[in-house]
Enzyme design. Structure first.
Site, PDB file in Angstrom:
ATOM      1  N   HIS A  73       0.867  -1.208  -0.084  1.00  0.00           N
ATOM      2  CA  HIS A  73       0.082  -0.052  -0.010  1.00  0.00           C
ATOM      3  C   HIS A  73       0.841   1.222   0.156  1.00  0.00           C
ATOM      4  O   HIS A  73       2.167   1.165   0.320  1.00  0.00           O
ATOM      5  CB  HIS A  73      -0.994  -0.004   1.094  1.00  0.00           C
ATOM      6  CG  HIS A  73      -1.838  -1.086   1.449  1.00  0.00           C
ATOM      7  ND1 HIS A  73      -2.972  -1.531   0.776  1.00  0.00           N
ATOM      8  CD2 HIS A  73      -1.553  -2.211   2.269  1.00  0.00           C
ATOM      9  CE1 HIS A  73      -3.589  -2.567   0.997  1.00  0.00           C
ATOM     10  NE2 HIS A  73      -2.732  -3.168   1.905  1.00  0.00           N
ATOM     11  N   ASP A 106      -1.294   8.796  -1.423  1.00  0.00           N
ATOM     12  CA  ASP A 106      -1.362   9.611  -2.138  1.00  0.00           C
ATOM     13  C   ASP A 106      -2.180  10.934  -1.533  1.00  0.00           C
ATOM     14  O   ASP A 106      -3.605  10.894  -1.351  1.00  0.00           O
ATOM     15  CB  ASP A 106      -2.086   9.315  -3.513  1.00  0.00           C
ATOM     16  CG  ASP A 106      -2.383  10.577  -4.595  1.00  0.00           C
ATOM     17  OD1 ASP A 106      -2.141  11.924  -3.929  1.00  0.00           O
ATOM     18  OD2 ASP A 106      -2.779  10.511  -5.685  1.00  0.00           O
ATOM     19  N   HIS A 147      -3.878  14.434  -1.951  1.00  0.00           N
ATOM     20  CA  HIS A 147      -4.369  15.438  -2.679  1.00  0.00           C
ATOM     21  C   HIS A 147      -3.677  16.804  -2.266  1.00  0.00           C
ATOM     22  O   HIS A 147      -3.517  17.838  -3.002  1.00  0.00           O
ATOM     23  CB  HIS A 147      -5.541  15.594  -3.078  1.00  0.00           C
ATOM     24  CG  HIS A 147      -5.908  14.473  -3.734  1.00  0.00           C
ATOM     25  ND1 HIS A 147      -7.528  14.372  -4.168  1.00  0.00           N
ATOM     26  CD2 HIS A 147      -5.593  13.301  -4.189  1.00  0.00           C
ATOM     27  CE1 HIS A 147      -7.447  13.082  -4.936  1.00  0.00           C
ATOM     28  NE2 HIS A 147      -6.340  12.670  -4.886  1.00  0.00           N
ATOM     29  N   HIS A 181      -5.695   9.046  -0.475  1.00  0.00           N
ATOM     30  CA  HIS A 181      -5.895   7.600  -0.831  1.00  0.00           C
ATOM     31  C   HIS A 181      -4.999   6.593  -1.126  1.00  0.00           C
ATOM     32  O   HIS A 181      -3.780   7.381  -1.543  1.00  0.00           O
ATOM     33  CB  HIS A 181      -6.962   7.708  -2.059  1.00  0.00           C
ATOM     34  CG  HIS A 181      -6.610   8.049  -3.329  1.00  0.00           C
ATOM     35  ND1 HIS A 181      -6.175   7.247  -4.166  1.00  0.00           N
ATOM     36  CD2 HIS A 181      -6.492   9.659  -3.766  1.00  0.00           C
ATOM     37  CE1 HIS A 181      -5.542   7.917  -5.129  1.00  0.00           C
ATOM     38  NE2 HIS A 181      -5.971   9.188  -4.931  1.00  0.00           N
ATOM     39  N   CYS A 182      -4.982   5.343  -1.156  1.00  0.00           N
ATOM     40  CA  CYS A 182      -4.121   4.490  -1.526  1.00  0.00           C
ATOM     41  C   CYS A 182      -4.093   4.556  -3.279  1.00  0.00           C
ATOM     42  O   CYS A 182      -5.149   4.576  -3.756  1.00  0.00           O
ATOM     43  CB  CYS A 182      -4.489   3.191  -1.263  1.00  0.00           C
ATOM     44  SG  CYS A 182      -2.955   2.022  -0.970  1.00  0.00           S
ATOM     45  N   HIS A 210      -8.216  -0.689  -4.465  1.00  0.00           N
ATOM     46  CA  HIS A 210      -7.888  -0.332  -3.082  1.00  0.00           C
ATOM     47  C   HIS A 210      -8.676   0.864  -2.417  1.00  0.00           C
ATOM     48  O   HIS A 210      -9.214   0.586  -1.395  1.00  0.00           O
ATOM     49  CB  HIS A 210      -6.571   0.184  -2.975  1.00  0.00           C
ATOM     50  CG  HIS A 210      -5.512  -1.175  -2.857  1.00  0.00           C
ATOM     51  ND1 HIS A 210      -4.344  -1.098  -1.846  1.00  0.00           N
ATOM     52  CD2 HIS A 210      -5.396  -2.258  -3.805  1.00  0.00           C
ATOM     53  CE1 HIS A 210      -3.715  -2.151  -2.267  1.00  0.00           C
ATOM     54  NE2 HIS A 210      -4.224  -2.923  -3.197  1.00  0.00           N
ATOM     55  N   MET A 249      -9.762   2.502   1.091  1.00  0.00           N
ATOM     56  CA  MET A 249      -8.507   3.275   1.494  1.00  0.00           C
ATOM     57  C   MET A 249      -8.536   4.725   1.077  1.00  0.00           C
ATOM     58  O   MET A 249      -8.021   5.005   0.144  1.00  0.00           O
ATOM     59  CB  MET A 249      -7.404   2.487   0.858  1.00  0.00           C
ATOM     60  CG  MET A 249      -7.126   1.219   1.585  1.00  0.00           C
ATOM     61  SD  MET A 249      -5.435   0.428   1.172  1.00  0.00           S
ATOM     62  CE  MET A 249      -4.511   1.382   2.351  1.00  0.00           C
ATOM     63  N   HIS A 277     -26.730  16.742   1.258  1.00  0.00           N
ATOM     64  CA  HIS A 277     -28.047  17.570   1.701  1.00  0.00           C
ATOM     65  C   HIS A 277     -28.462  17.271   2.995  1.00  0.00           C
ATOM     66  O   HIS A 277     -28.433  16.038   3.457  1.00  0.00           O
ATOM     67  CB  HIS A 277     -29.187  17.143   0.581  1.00  0.00           C
ATOM     68  CG  HIS A 277     -30.426  17.910   0.964  1.00  0.00           C
ATOM     69  ND1 HIS A 277     -30.707  19.104   0.435  1.00  0.00           N
ATOM     70  CD2 HIS A 277     -31.610  17.625   1.707  1.00  0.00           C
ATOM     71  CE1 HIS A 277     -32.036  19.432   1.162  1.00  0.00           C
ATOM     72  NE2 HIS A 277     -32.520  18.338   1.917  1.00  0.00           N
ATOM     73  N   GLU A 323     -28.795  24.529  -0.267  1.00  0.00           N
ATOM     74  CA  GLU A 323     -29.610  23.513   0.139  1.00  0.00           C
ATOM     75  C   GLU A 323     -28.860  21.992  -0.051  1.00  0.00           C
ATOM     76  O   GLU A 323     -29.233  21.449   0.706  1.00  0.00           O
ATOM     77  CB  GLU A 323     -30.983  23.674  -0.915  1.00  0.00           C
ATOM     78  CG  GLU A 323     -30.585  23.549  -2.375  1.00  0.00           C
ATOM     79  CD  GLU A 323     -32.028  23.425  -3.316  1.00  0.00           C
ATOM     80  OE1 GLU A 323     -32.033  24.144  -4.411  1.00  0.00           O
ATOM     81  OE2 GLU A 323     -32.950  22.699  -2.902  1.00  0.00           O
ATOM     82  N   THR A 324     -28.199  21.876  -1.311  1.00  0.00           N
ATOM     83  CA  THR A 324     -27.486  20.696  -1.688  1.00  0.00           C
ATOM     84  C   THR A 324     -26.178  21.266  -2.145  1.00  0.00           C
ATOM     85  O   THR A 324     -26.200  22.188  -2.889  1.00  0.00           O
ATOM     86  CB  THR A 324     -28.324  20.013  -2.569  1.00  0.00           C
ATOM     87  OG1 THR A 324     -29.569  19.686  -2.116  1.00  0.00           O
ATOM     88  CG2 THR A 324     -27.567  18.727  -3.189  1.00  0.00           C
ATOM     89  N   HIS A 347     -28.061  13.235  -1.834  1.00  0.00           N
ATOM     90  CA  HIS A 347     -29.539  13.648  -2.353  1.00  0.00           C
ATOM     91  C   HIS A 347     -29.911  12.954  -3.849  1.00  0.00           C
ATOM     92  O   HIS A 347     -30.582  13.668  -4.493  1.00  0.00           O
ATOM     93  CB  HIS A 347     -29.767  15.014  -2.317  1.00  0.00           C
ATOM     94  CG  HIS A 347     -31.394  15.398  -2.066  1.00  0.00           C
ATOM     95  ND1 HIS A 347     -32.166  15.174  -3.385  1.00  0.00           N
ATOM     96  CD2 HIS A 347     -32.146  15.679  -1.007  1.00  0.00           C
ATOM     97  CE1 HIS A 347     -33.543  15.406  -2.605  1.00  0.00           C
ATOM     98  NE2 HIS A 347     -33.377  15.729  -1.418  1.00  0.00           N
TER      99      HIS A 347
END
Ligand SMILES: [Cu+2]
Lengths: 367, 290
Positions: A119, A122, A124, A159-160, A170, A175, A280, A304-305, A331
């Site tokens: 594993h 990464d 971001h 994430h992996c 993965h 992950m 939402h 709202e969303t 939603h």
């Protein structure tokens, strides 16, 4: 699991590969970083978040985290359907790590020899080296330490990404997690006025792809490797069998519903490492929403969303004004109700008739 | 050390008949099906030594380093299949209920493809049980020895630059891109890629081969190419072909599980080594008792 030469994104990159292991070139490169104060943080499992300052009390520091990767079966719905999960620190999603802009995040990632796969991670939020993926690939029995500078504020997925076909597999095995880089002087509204939160919850949304047998029942596998072929076939259809918050269809409901009080401000961080979603809050709003999650942009107001792009994390701030049970959903209501993407808030406090009241209860239609 | 004296370096020495009641005749490079048994042509290679770039990832002084080259010795004659295991050979194991059907839907005298390391191992175990002999995957060293002039090690990024890890990634990426190998997904009939100088066929064609060697992360001492410590991951094995690579045991499709920049394994298959002396001697040898 790996592998070094397994290409990123279907054979484009070998880099993930290469460097792998315990190389820590940053150490050598930046000399004054060594002088910075260090803080060791113990991570907590989502939806909770480790204690942190909203406004930085001092200059930049190195914030140390440790995560252990755990491969283990996990139940993902009320029927007992089993995922051969791969997890950061034992939870889906992995824990939220909070630092301030200009801090250095230093993660020690451990892959115990009880695991079977290689594993990496990464981020971001990180710059270069495939987000750290190129410098963190570890076999069972290895650990690695990566440090990166938090150069921009916001909520960011990690994430992996161990190369090639292993990457999506993965990720949909659990992950992923998120980092929150706060501006040093804290969050601001669209006019630049400081805003604070009384509580913070971290929700990680996952899409799972569990193969079925001839009778249409979800299959169970002894180990992750056993499910690979079948799972990839389901993944390629792009239709998830489960869309859940925090690893299980009911993980944030009932006893585990998130809590708040009327008058409290809650920051909800929501990540989805793989697929778009649209949170939402039923009966509530987003007072301030960083839909992209990046605090350098003014928040949108009164949503709202909101939309969380696959591969990103967003943040929504809301002050509860009315007591009751709130559902927090994706939603797309099919995903919320049929596939599992529903969480609950229970909110205590005094009802406000001004905001809402039932003027007349249901009765026979007046003719 | 005892061995069958019948061998000759680089050419066919023995044609081993596996299976049941079957003629010994072999004509040319293409064994023909004759009934239910399996005919496997073997090549026996004389013992010898050669320089071999080690498989795995290497660190020196905390940064990636080029794979060290070590002198390897094959001490006893190595009996290896001249061709890759065929789809029809593999099907017998499937029909027997032991092996999982391969992903590729090919039949007959083409190499079996769409098989994982686990499948290859299951086949070797089945064949061993079936014949009362020991059949197993070759190690990376054995495969390289059999591959001779057609052996290709990893696509190498060279020694890492401690001040700039990106330099090695770019070097490796560009080296691999420059190979310019085009995808070649359709398996050919046995022998289509010809034999090497040792008489072993189809080495480095379009079917990559599983080996018994585990992927490893090794640390070298700073002043030599000696390996100070190593952690292996046997969930991933060395795969050989146009270049050497590493794959998870359960991967059956090399393209999705594979290498990079236009050179992923087109197909995954395997060939086996025949251990002389059967189970007992093989076991003793593994224990270092002979
Ligand atoms: Cu992983």
């Amino acid at each position: 699991m790996l592998t070094r030469r397994e290409a990123l994104l279907g054979s484009v990159l070998t880099a993930a590969a290469v460097a792998a292991i315990g190389s820590t070139p940053a150490m050598a490169a930046v000399t004054d970083v060594a002088e910075l104060p260090r803080e060791k943080v113990t991570l907590v499992a989502p939806p909770f978040v480790h204690a942190h300052d909203q406004v930085a009390k001092s200059g930049p520091k190195i914030v140390e985290f440790t995560m252990k990767i755990e491969e283990k079966p996990m139940v993902i719905d009320a029927d007992g359907t089993q995922l051969n999960a791969m997890t950061y620190n034992g939870s889906i999603p992995g824990p939220l790590m909070v630092v301030h802009e200009g801090d250095y995040l230093e993660l020690t990632l451990i892959n115990p020899d009880t695991n079977t796969l290689a594993h990496n991670i990464d981020f971001h939020a990180a710059t270069g080296g495939l987000g750290g993926g190129a410098l963190t690939l570890i076999n069972p029995g290895e650990q690695v330490t990566l440090r990166f500078k938090a150069t921009r504020s916001g909520t960011f997925v990690y994430h992996c990404a161990p190369g090639g076909a292993m990457i999506p597999w993965h990720v949909v095995s659990g992950m992923s997690g998120a980092v929150m880089v706060l501006p040093r002087d804290g969050l601001r509204d669209e006019k630049g006025k400081p805003v604070r939160y009384d509580r913070i919850y971290y929700i990680g949304e996952n899409d799972f792809y569990i193969p079925r047998d001839e009778q249409g029942k979800f299959k169970k596998y002894d180990s992750a490797g056993d499910n690979y072929d079948d799972t990839v076939k389901v993944m390629r259809g792009l239709v998830p069998t489960h869309v859940v918050f925090n690893g299980n269809a009911g993980s944030l409901t009932g006893e585990n519903a998130m809590k708040a009080k009327v008058g409290e401000t809650v920051l909800i961080v929501h990540s989805q490492a793989n697929r778009d979603t649209r949170p939402h809050l039923i009966g509530g709003h987003g007072d301030f929403v960083w839909e992209h999650g990046k605090f350098g942009n003014p928040p949108a107001k009164d949503l709202e969303t909101w939309f969380i792009r696959g591969g990103s994390a967003g943040a929504a701030l809301y002050a509860f004004r009315q007591p009751g049970v709130y559902a927090y959903v994706n939603h797309n209501l099919i995903e919320a109700v049929e596939l599992g993407a529903t969480a609950h808030f229970t909110v205590d406090g005094k009802w406000d008739d001004d905001l809402m009241m039932q003027v007349e209860p249901p009765k026979a239609i007046a003719s | 050390m005892s061995f069958d004296p019948v061998f000759s370096f680089g050419t066919v020495a023995a044609a081993a008949l596996i299976g049941l009641g079957f003629s010994h005749a072999i004509d040319g490079m293409y064994p023909q099906p004759r009934g239910p048994a399996v005919l496997t042509e073997m090549v026996t290679l004389a013992p010898g030594s050669f320089d071999h770039p080690q498989p795995g990832e290497f660190l020196r002084d905390n940064h990636p380093a080029a794979a060290p080259v070590a002198k390897e010795t094959i001490e006893t004659p190595l009996e290896i299949m001249r061709f890759q295991v065929t789809a029809s050979d593999y099907d017998r194991c499937v029909l027997d209920g032991t092996c999982k059907p391969a992903d590729a839907n090919l039949a007959g005298y083409v190499p079996v493809t769409g098989v994982s390391f686990l499948d290859a191992q299951a086949y070797a175990n089945w064949l061993s049980a079936r014949t009362g002999e020991t059949w197993r995957l070759p190690t990376d060293v054995e495969w390289a020895y059999a591959a001779g002039e057609r052996f290709h090690a990893d696509i190498e990024g060279g020694d890492g630059d401690s001040a700039d890890p990106a330099r090695r990634w770019l070097t490796q990426y560009r080296t691999e891109a420059a190979l310019g190998r085009k995808p070649d997904p359709e398996p050919r009939s046995l022998g289509a890629f010809g034999a090497n100088s040792k008489g072993v066929a189809d080495i480095a064609g379009n079917v990559w081969e599983w080996t018994a060697t585990c992927y490893a992360h090794a640390t070298m001492s700073s002043d030599s190419t000696l390996i100070a410590s190593s952690i292996s991951n046997c969930g991933v094995h060395v795969v050989e072909g146009f270049h050497r690579t590493y794959m998870s045991n359960f991967i059956r499709d090399g393209k999705s599980g594979g290498c990079a920049v236009g050179t992923p394994p087109d197909n995954l298959g395997f060939r086996l080594v025949h251990e002389r002396g059967g189970f007992l001697q093989a076991a003793l040898r593994r224990l270092g008792l002979t």
